[in-house]
Write an enzyme that holds these catalytic residues in place. Structure first.
Site, short mmCIF file in Angstrom:
data_model
loop_
_atom_site.label_atom_id
_atom_site.label_comp_id
_atom_site.label_asym_id
_atom_site.label_seq_id
_atom_site.Cartn_x
_atom_site.Cartn_y
_atom_site.Cartn_z
N GLY A 44 0.82 -1.22 0.00
CA GLY A 44 0.00 0.00 0.00
C GLY A 44 0.85 1.26 0.00
O GLY A 44 0.56 2.23 -0.71
N CYS A 45 1.90 1.25 0.78
CA CYS A 45 2.77 2.42 0.89
C CYS A 45 3.54 2.66 -0.40
O CYS A 45 3.78 3.79 -0.80
CB CYS A 45 3.71 2.28 2.08
SG CYS A 45 2.84 2.21 3.66
N THR A 46 3.93 1.58 -1.06
CA THR A 46 4.63 1.70 -2.34
C THR A 46 3.70 2.27 -3.39
O THR A 46 4.06 3.20 -4.13
CB THR A 46 5.18 0.33 -2.79
OG1 THR A 46 6.11 -0.12 -1.79
CG2 THR A 46 5.87 0.42 -4.13
N ALA A 49 3.18 6.03 -2.66
CA ALA A 49 4.37 6.82 -3.00
C ALA A 49 4.51 6.97 -4.51
O ALA A 49 4.81 8.06 -5.02
CB ALA A 49 5.62 6.18 -2.40
#
Length: 158
Positions: A44-46, A49
């Protein structure tokens, strides 16, 4: 001390992936997209970003800078930036100073287990350093587009 919409954001200074320290004060006169995320290199964070990265030209046109914050150490941030070609700094909030100021360090629950962690959130700060919009408990899909849309809308009303 939680920051509310319409209030000036305190000058928070954190170590950055660039190797120096970055303060929100450094960006006076620019719009700031400040996003908190749980952990480098997670799916999710990738995605989040990379979505912010893919709108780089749009942020520039809107006179905005993107700053990502997580509790990860600088070394992990640098590897994350390198791997995904992120054009904006990531700030390391290991002691949770910024997360607590923005009230995103909270009790979370996953599969019945409770733990403290970052609640994925984004804050839009105007050129005067005032918080003008916030998104809490963010769903990653289309989020960067929503933030950009709000930024453009707020700029139209200046």
């Amino acid at each position: 001390m939680t920051i509310h919409i319409g209030e000036k954001v305190p000058s928070i200074t954190l170590p950055a992936s660039s190797g120096n320290e970055i303060s929100l004060e450094d960006y006076k006169g620019k719009n700031i997209v400040l996003y908190f995320y749980p952990k480098d290199m997670t799916p999710g964070c990738t995605t989040e970003a990379c979505d912010f990265r893919d709108l780089s030209e749009e942020w520039e046109k809107a006179d905005a800078v993107v700053l990502g914050i997580s509790p990860d150490p600088i070394k992990k941030h640098q590897a994350f930036i390198e791997k995904y070609g992120l054009p904006f700094p990531l700030l390391s909030d290991e002691d949770k100073t910024a997360a607590e100021a923005f009230d995103v360090w909270q009790l979370k629950k996953t599969f019945g287990k409770e733990y403290m962690g970052i609640v994925r959130s984004t804050f839009l700060i105007n050129k005067e350093g005032v918080l003008i919009k916030e998104w809490r408990n963010v769903r990653v899909k289309n989020h960067a587009d929503q933030v950009l849309h709000s930024l453009k809308e707020s700029s139209d009303h200046e």
